[in-house]
Scaffold this motif. Structure first.
Motif, PDB file in Angstrom:
ATOM      1  N   ARG A 196       6.159  -0.094  -8.923  1.00  0.00           N
ATOM      2  CA  ARG A 196       4.770   0.203  -8.568  1.00  0.00           C
ATOM      3  C   ARG A 196       4.642   0.689  -7.125  1.00  0.00           C
ATOM      4  N   VAL A 197       5.245  -0.042  -6.176  1.00  0.00           N
ATOM      5  CA  VAL A 197       5.106   0.359  -4.773  1.00  0.00           C
ATOM      6  C   VAL A 197       5.868   1.654  -4.503  1.00  0.00           C
ATOM      7  N   LEU A 198       6.991   1.840  -5.199  1.00  0.00           N
ATOM      8  CA  LEU A 198       7.752   3.080  -5.037  1.00  0.00           C
ATOM      9  C   LEU A 198       6.934   4.273  -5.525  1.00  0.00           C
ATOM     10  N   GLU A 199       6.298   4.106  -6.678  1.00  0.00           N
ATOM     11  CA  GLU A 199       5.477   5.192  -7.220  1.00  0.00           C
ATOM     12  C   GLU A 199       4.287   5.484  -6.314  1.00  0.00           C
ATOM     13  N   ARG A 200       3.705   4.436  -5.760  1.00  0.00           N
ATOM     14  CA  ARG A 200       2.566   4.640  -4.862  1.00  0.00           C
ATOM     15  C   ARG A 200       2.990   5.420  -3.619  1.00  0.00           C
ATOM     16  N   HIS A 201       4.162   5.086  -3.091  1.00  0.00           N
ATOM     17  CA  HIS A 201       4.663   5.791  -1.907  1.00  0.00           C
ATOM     18  C   HIS A 201       4.896   7.265  -2.211  1.00  0.00           C
ATOM     19  N   PHE A 202       5.574   7.551  -3.311  1.00  0.00           N
ATOM     20  CA  PHE A 202       5.879   8.945  -3.635  1.00  0.00           C
ATOM     21  C   PHE A 202       4.629   9.712  -4.074  1.00  0.00           C
ATOM     22  N   LEU A 203       3.684   9.034  -4.682  1.00  0.00           N
ATOM     23  CA  LEU A 203       2.428   9.696  -5.029  1.00  0.00           C
ATOM     24  C   LEU A 203       1.707  10.157  -3.772  1.00  0.00           C
ATOM     25  N   ASP A 204       1.725   9.314  -2.748  1.00  0.00           N
ATOM     26  CA  ASP A 204       1.103   9.682  -1.476  1.00  0.00           C
ATOM     27  C   ASP A 204       1.822  10.875  -0.845  1.00  0.00           C
ATOM     28  N   LEU A 205       3.149  10.889  -0.935  1.00  0.00           N
ATOM     29  CA  LEU A 205       3.907  12.024  -0.396  1.00  0.00           C
ATOM     30  C   LEU A 205       3.566  13.312  -1.142  1.00  0.00           C
ATOM     31  N   SER A 265      13.578   4.452  -8.964  1.00  0.00           N
ATOM     32  CA  SER A 265      13.152   5.852  -8.894  1.00  0.00           C
ATOM     33  C   SER A 265      13.099   6.505 -10.265  1.00  0.00           C
ATOM     34  N   GLN A 266      13.807   5.935 -11.236  1.00  0.00           N
ATOM     35  CA  GLN A 266      13.789   6.509 -12.582  1.00  0.00           C
ATOM     36  C   GLN A 266      12.410   6.434 -13.218  1.00  0.00           C
ATOM     37  N   HIS A 267      11.578   5.528 -12.698  1.00  0.00           N
ATOM     38  CA  HIS A 267      10.226   5.379 -13.246  1.00  0.00           C
ATOM     39  C   HIS A 267       9.225   6.308 -12.566  1.00  0.00           C
ATOM     40  N   VAL A 268       9.688   7.055 -11.562  1.00  0.00           N
ATOM     41  CA  VAL A 268       8.793   7.933 -10.806  1.00  0.00           C
ATOM     42  C   VAL A 268       9.042   9.372 -11.226  1.00  0.00           C
ATOM     43  N   ALA A 269       8.026  10.018 -11.740  1.00  0.00           N
ATOM     44  CA  ALA A 269       8.159  11.406 -12.192  1.00  0.00           C
ATOM     45  C   ALA A 269       7.847  12.367 -11.052  1.00  0.00           C
ATOM     46  N   GLY A 270       8.416  13.557 -11.142  1.00  0.00           N
ATOM     47  CA  GLY A 270       8.066  14.620 -10.207  1.00  0.00           C
ATOM     48  C   GLY A 270       8.876  14.651  -8.938  1.00  0.00           C
ATOM     49  N   ASN A 271       9.965  13.871  -8.856  1.00  0.00           N
ATOM     50  CA  ASN A 271      10.788  13.859  -7.652  1.00  0.00           C
ATOM     51  C   ASN A 271      12.231  14.188  -7.993  1.00  0.00           C
ATOM     52  N   ASP A 328       0.807  -1.221   0.000  1.00  0.00           N
ATOM     53  CA  ASP A 328       0.000   0.000   0.000  1.00  0.00           C
ATOM     54  C   ASP A 328       0.842   1.273   0.000  1.00  0.00           C
ATOM     55  N   GLY A 329       2.166   1.124  -0.002  1.00  0.00           N
ATOM     56  CA  GLY A 329       3.031   2.297  -0.051  1.00  0.00           C
ATOM     57  C   GLY A 329       3.462   2.831   1.297  1.00  0.00           C
ATOM     58  N   TYR A 330       3.066   2.177   2.394  1.00  0.00           N
ATOM     59  CA  TYR A 330       3.507   2.604   3.724  1.00  0.00           C
ATOM     60  C   TYR A 330       4.906   2.054   3.996  1.00  0.00           C
ATOM     61  N   VAL A 331       5.790   2.908   4.503  1.00  0.00           N
ATOM     62  CA  VAL A 331       7.151   2.466   4.791  1.00  0.00           C
ATOM     63  C   VAL A 331       7.367   2.366   6.298  1.00  0.00           C
ATOM     64  N   ALA A 332       8.342   1.556   6.663  1.00  0.00           N
ATOM     65  CA  ALA A 332       8.681   1.391   8.074  1.00  0.00           C
ATOM     66  C   ALA A 332       9.348   2.657   8.609  1.00  0.00           C
ATOM     67  N   ASN A 333       9.142   2.906   9.882  1.00  0.00           N
ATOM     68  CA  ASN A 333       9.762   4.031  10.591  1.00  0.00           C
ATOM     69  C   ASN A 333       9.563   5.356   9.854  1.00  0.00           C
ATOM     70  N   PHE A 334       8.347   5.576   9.363  1.00  0.00           N
ATOM     71  CA  PHE A 334       8.038   6.852   8.709  1.00  0.00           C
ATOM     72  C   PHE A 334       7.684   7.873   9.788  1.00  0.00           C
ATOM     73  N   VAL A 335       8.405   8.969   9.797  1.00  0.00           N
ATOM     74  CA  VAL A 335       8.198  10.011  10.806  1.00  0.00           C
ATOM     75  C   VAL A 335       8.137  11.367  10.120  1.00  0.00           C
TER      76      VAL A 335
END
Length: 437
Positions: free
Chosen positions: A146-155, A185-191, A91-98
């Protein structure tokens, strides 16, 4: 305190009329599970939301008094302790997110700067065994983009553009994670992805060279912005980008890096308000400098204790501005304690992910318990074997055949030790109140 100043400002005055637990962002509400019964029974006036932690100091600069607050809001999406929660979930949630918010108040003005930290957003794990640093295992590489993009999309939805600062070691197992993170990360735009050579520049003790790393991202940080409210609560400036920092644990190197970013951002804010001159820095004010270092050191310790069981490593640099012999020795002690505390995790019980019931998993628990109980037996056999080997070796002067018995006992001990090490995962204890996910 229960959500960032910028989010609270965007929600408007009506949000301040809501009960405290409704003002808090659900992802940061640590006692949400325990409040459910009270919420169902309409006991809202008695509900108190709980977030990670809060630190504050007040400093005098000439005739001016400034207040600085530092609040940490740990996400509950993928909570758990150090070795038992790594990477990202589907779901894009990472461990120890603060989420860390640094708020400065001066003469009616409020300036807020938010940055975040979180585990490398790949599907990876470290299964505890008897080694000090278990191997990193990458899982489902085809799912990484996919999961990386979902995480950064949420951010991006929550904070705007993202500057991802990666301070892992570029060699060994960490290097493989760093490489895969960069590839995905190369597949994730906008970062903006910035891999800082932390170990290459700073080594193990030269953290005074952090300014070299800061120069690599300074231009982006200046465009990053921060929230600035005047005495009437009107927005004069807003933060349009968030800095996301990670190392492996998102504790020690991350805290050193984030404290450096927070320091520079506070200097920007003080210059904007006319408290500092163009070339003036925090270091030129001893009282402010000392309090700021202590603020971030205590903050790093609090985050580290919950995730790893010990205060942060490298805390002496954050606290004093340089590494000390005592700090290095204390890091050694804390590193050993972390090795021991790796096997404990009951946060799922607090969050309701693990529900205790009579007779739950009794068969599996008893079977696992037998395997874990065999470690003291194996250790005892190894020690007895070496004892017999030493005793036989002392008898060689009377009978040369005892050298054979000495080698035999030593070989048995080494064989048992090698077997235990090769099957370290079997011989390690596992948290009883932990729900793998």
């Amino acid at each position: 305190m229960f959500c960032s100043a910028q989010r609270l400002n965007d929600l408007g005055d009506e949000s301040r009329l809501l009960p405290l637990w409704r003002q808090a962002e659900p992802r940061f509400l640590w006692n949400n599970y325990m409040l459910e019964v009270l919420i169902d029974n309409k006991l809202e006036p008695y509900l108190l939301p709980v977030v990670q932690g809060f630190h504050h100091f007040q400093a005098v600069i000439g005739k001016d008094i400034i207040d600085v607050n530092l609040t940490a809001r740990r996400c509950t999406g993928r909570n758990g302790t150090r070795m038992w929660r790594r990477g990202v979930d589907p779901d894009g949630y990472v461990a120890n997110f603060v989420e860390i918010e640094q708020i400065m108040q001066f003469n009616g003005y409020t300036a807020s700067f938010v940055q975040v930290r979180g585990s490398i957003p790949l599907l990876w794990q470290q299964i505890v065994d008897l080694t000090y640093k278990p191997k990193f295992e990458l899982l489902k590489l085809e799912e990484a983009p996919r999961v990386l993009e979902r995480h950064f999309l949420d951010l991006r939805k929550k904070y705007g553009a993202v500057l991802a600062v990666d301070v892992v070691n570029e060699h060994g197992g960490e290097g493989r994670l760093c490489e895969k993170f960069g590839d995905a990360s190369q597949h994730v735009a906008g970062n903006d992805i910035s891999a800082l050579g932390f170990h290459h520049v700073c080594g193990h003790v030269h953290f005074d060279r952090l300014s070299i790393l800061y120069d690599q991202i300074q231009d982006i940080l200046e465009r990053n912005g921060y929230l600035l409210l005047n005495g009437k609560g009107e927005k004069m400036k807003e933060q349009v980008r968030v800095v996301r920092t990670n190392c492996i644990d998102c504790l020690d190197r991350t805290n050193v890096t984030q404290s450096m970013i927070g320091r520079n951002m506070l200097e920007y804010q003080l210059r904007r308000l006319g408290v500092f001159g163009a070339e003036e820095t925090i270091s030129s004010h001893p009282n402010l400098d000392e309090n700021f270092k202590i603020l971030w050191a205590n903050h790093g310790d609090d985050i580290s204790i919950q995730y790893s069981g010990t205060p942060a490593l490298k805390g002496d640099f954050v606290r004093f501005g340089h590494r000390t012999i005592q700090g290095i020795l204390q890091d050694g002690v804390n590193a050993l304690l972390r090795y021991y505390f790796n096997n404990f995790d009951a946060i799922d019980l607090l969050q309701g992910h693990y529900i205790v019931s009579v007779g739950r998993d009794t068969a599996a628990t008893s079977q696992k318990g037998c395997l874990e109980a065999s470690f003291p037996l194996a250790l005892g056999l190894v020690l007895i074997g070496f004892l017999f080997a030493a005793m036989s070796l002392r008898q060689v002067q009377y009978d040369f055949r005892h050298i054979f018995f000495s080698l035999m006992w030593a070989g048995i001990s080494i064989g048992i030790a090698a077997f235990v090490r090769a099957n370290g995962r079997v011989f390690c204890n596992r948290p009883r109140l932990h729900n793998p996910r």
